[in-house]
Design an enzyme around this catalytic site. Structure first.
Site, PDB file in Angstrom:
ATOM      1  N   ASP A 232       0.873  -1.161   0.000  1.00  0.00           N
ATOM      2  CA  ASP A 232       0.000   0.000   0.000  1.00  0.00           C
ATOM      3  C   ASP A 232       0.922   1.226   0.000  1.00  0.00           C
ATOM      4  OD1 ASP A 232      -2.085   1.776   0.008  1.00  0.00           O
ATOM      5  OD2 ASP A 232      -3.175   0.826   1.655  1.00  0.00           O
ATOM      6  N   TRP A 233       0.361   2.362  -0.341  1.00  0.00           N
ATOM      7  CA  TRP A 233       1.176   3.559  -0.560  1.00  0.00           C
ATOM      8  C   TRP A 233       1.835   4.031   0.745  1.00  0.00           C
ATOM      9  CZ3 TRP A 233      -0.530   1.175  -4.333  1.00  0.00           C
ATOM     10  CH2 TRP A 233      -0.380   1.604  -5.644  1.00  0.00           C
TER      11      TRP A 233
END
Ligand code: BGC
Length: 709
Positions: A232-233
């Site tokens: 995920d970012w």
């Protein structure tokens, strides 16, 4: 040149660059070696295309006239209980991806709803792992059949937004596998997503991005996942540890990737071989999805010029057949299937001209609908494409009925004068339609809702209307359960409209006037209060899921607790009769037996409708702690008046199993299982049983009456 030869030619820096993004939503393309750049986009109910401008921040842009198409959000789609519809929505979003030049779609999300307050619940299908997994798989199939990569997220146990990047989730392995991991397991095995996205939080003390057990041992080895794993970012804390644990692509761009990895090698965390192992998955993945078709082999897709030609030709052919109106029609159909009629006392709905002459529509959300939630899933839709419920209601009412509108907002007007105005209007109305929603941006990524109830202002206005008006319908435009105030008993009809996307306006109007018979069923329990026994929101450091797998109806059912509306509930303008349940076989000496359950369902009313038949399995005399029942199959059947259909379910042995962490296996206990065909988790229509008795069951003699052999 094969993949090993290609990787051998790459220098360290290039390898490092390939293992991270080239920007916020792009991967690194290396022309010299024919490795294409990929464009990524959220998300679960439509496209959010971001472009970086020189000297400016990222901007949301759109190529499609009318904007990208905004479909109902996942909690709405979850309530359609319609695999085919969800698959079609996936396919349609993939078509938008092609129009926008996007090769990888960052969805679907199948996280469980541990608390109704989680700000992202609208992005997730259900509180039930089976329903979520099945719909997640359907969505993946729809997208991937169009040659677009999906990313199943957020793996795993990301069940709240508050402190999502800090907390450590503590949970026993059995509950983790049976509840929180099961939707992922189903979606991975059935849908075969191109990628899985790890979650922000820690699980068992280890960041999900560095959790080798989760990513390698479970996802890859045990479940047989063959795609790539993306972070995920900003979920990666140590690039080397994440690479070692199994993350192939660390997003977004990490400027210092090469030096981080060099440091990791120096410290003995990784070797260059770990980088090569990830690249061996990543490079073919880039090539496959850039070409927009199945990866036929590295040889064919390697040349940049050729890849480019393929991309252009696909883009052109899509452009020829792309029809935004068709996409909009599908958004409407999906909204229709999702709308859930919770209450219809005295059959006040549907609205008919011979019953009501004057309709008063209250609430600004009738004119400015909330069609989606906030955060990364926001779709780049143009206002002109969004249907307004008010206009659609007026259009159907036509000349026969008078429609008056009172927005109730802006808040500046509230007070005694406003109350009087509402009273006057409610008095005059034959029927009032009250549109309610959560205040702007409370259903959003990054934060959780602070309260379960609607705002006081909204509740007060609805209380006044329901106390005065002869007939009131409350329509809730929310992505998750939002609790009522005293209007709950006074409103004669209550509709959960969900966050219905751009076509929600006409969908709700059609349902109100009976031009479509509602067929949605709640994909999550609608509760009246927040459970007090949950460790939530936690201390920000660690959170203990001490309730185990007892979430949603698993908790409320088992503990006989009252709810507002149960999981699986939803009314129709017709009635359905269930009959002739049969279970085959009823007895088995095989613990891996597939069981066929069949029953008949008949439309006993006067209008056509669809019924979601739910099949639950329970085991009352279990040696282990179990929920009273769990959903193990479902089917949605469309039926004309008087029509009867046979519904057949195939229950695999897993439907009867629980995960035994000591045996490290899914174990089917010997004994009797209850099989329940139901219209909701609280409305069991038919019961059957299935008995298993297998010789080698090491747990079978542990009951009190057993004779030890
Ligand atoms: C979200 C993901 C999303 C990503 C890229 C993250 O903040 O958690 O769901 O796909 O951003 O926008």
């Amino acid at each position: 040149m094969n993949i090993e030869e290609l990787i051998n030619k790459l220098d360290f820096d290039t390898k490092a660059r390939l293992l991270t993004g080239a920007g916020a939503l792009t991967t690194y393309g290396c022309e010299a070696f024919g490795i294409p750049e990929l464009h990524l986009s959220d998300g679960p109910h439509g496209i959010r295309r971001l472009i970086k401008h020189p000297n400016k921040a990222y901007e949301q842009v759109c190529n499609i006239k009318g904007g990208d198409v905004c479909f109902p959000t996942a909690s709405a789609l979850g309530s359609s209980w319609n695999r085919d519809m969800v698959k079609q929505v996936g396919r349609a979003i993939a078509l938008d991806c092609k129009e926008e030049g996007i090769e990888m779609l960052l969805s679907p999300g199948v996280n469980m709803k541990r608390t109704p307050l989680c700000g992202r619940n609208f992005e997730y299908y259900s509180e039930d792992p089976y329903l979520s997994g099945e719909l997640g798989a359907a969505f993946i199939e729809g997208v991937e059949e169009e040659g677009i990569a999906t990313s199943l997220k957020h793996f795993a146990a990301n069940n709240q937004e508050i402190w999502r990047s800090f907390i450590n989730v503590e949970i026993d392995e059995r509950s983790l596998r049976e509840y929180y991991l099961r939707p992922f397991e189903i979606a991975v095995k059935k849908g075969k997503p191109a990628s899985v996205m790890c979650a922000y939080n820690k699980l068992g003390g280890i960041w999900c991005s560095e959790n080798k057990w989760l990513l390698e041992d479970l996802l890859r080895k045990e479940w047989g996942f063959e795609g790539i794993i993306v972070s995920d970012w900003y979920a990666v804390h140590s690039p080397s540890k994440a690479l070692f644990a199994g993350i192939d692509l660390q997003m977004p761009k990490n400027e210092h990737m090469a030096s981080h990895l060099q440091e990791g090698i120096k410290r003995g965390i990784i070797t260059e071989k770990d980088m090569d192992r990830a690249l061996k998955r990543l490079i073919p993945f880039f090539m496959k999805y850039q070409a927009g078709e199945s990866c036929s082999g590295l040889e064919e897709t390697r040349q940049p010029a050729q890849s480019e030609t393929i991309k252009i030709s696909i883009g052109q052919s899509m452009r020829n057949c792309y029809d935004r109106n068709e996409q909009h029609e599908l958004a409407k159909a999906a909204a229709l299937e999702s709308i859930t009629l919770l209450k219809n006392h005295g059959d006040i709905l549907p609205i008919q001209a011979n019953k009501y002459k004057k309709i008063v529509v209250f609430g600004i959300f009738a004119n400015e609908p909330v069609i989606m939630g906030g955060g990364s899933s926001k779709v780049t839709v143009e206002e002109a494409s969004v249907e307004k419920p008010l206009n659609c209601i007026k259009a159907i009412a036509g000349e026969d009925m008078e429609v008056i509108y009172e927005p109730l907002y802006p808040l500046a007007l509230k007070g005694l004068a406003m109350d009087r105005k509402i009273e006057e209007m409610a008095k005059e109305a034959d029927i009032s339609l009250v549109f309610m929603a959560n205040e702007e941006e409370t259903e959003t990524e990054g934060i959780d809702r602070k309260r379960l109830a609607f705002s006081d202002y909204m509740n007060d206005a609805t209380d006044i209307i329901t106390a005065i008006c002869r007939h009131t319908v409350v329509i809730m435009q929310t992505g998750a359960c939002t609790a009522p105030s005293s209007w709950k008993d006074r409103a004669e009809a209550i509709i959960q409209m969900w966050l219905g996307g751009e076509g929600g306006g006409s969908a709700i109007a059609k349902v109100l006037f009976g031009l479509y018979n509602p067929s949605g069923k709640l994909s999550e329990t609608f509760v009246l209060n927040i459970r007090e026994d949950l460790d939530y929101p936690s201390d920000g450091v660690k959170i203990w899921y001490k309730e185990g797998m007892f979430s949603g109806y698993r908790y409320y059912d088992t503990n006989n607790q009252d709810v507002w509306y149960p999981f699986g509930h939803g009314l129709s303008y017709t009635t359905f009769e269930y009959s002739q349940l049969s279970v085959t076989p009823e007895y088995s000496e095989d613990n891996k037996q597939t069981v066929i359950v069949s029953l008949k369902v008949k439309n006993t009313g006067t209008v056509a409708g669809s019924e979601v038949v739910q099949l639950y399995v329970g085991k009352q005399d279990s040696i282990v702690l179990r929920p009273l029942k769990t959903l193990e199959a479902f089917e949605k059947a469309g039926l004309l008046p008087g029509e009867e259909k046979e519904i057949k379910f195939e229950l695999s042995w897993r439907a009867f199993s629980y995960y035994n962490p000591y045996l490290k296996e899914w174990h089917v206990e010997s004994g009797e299982y209850q099989i329940m065909a139901a219209a909701s988790s609280a409305d069991i229509r038919l019961k059957g049983k299935y008995i298993v008795n297998w010789e080698k069951d090491y747990t079978r003699y542990s009951d009190r009456s057993a004779i030890i052999l």
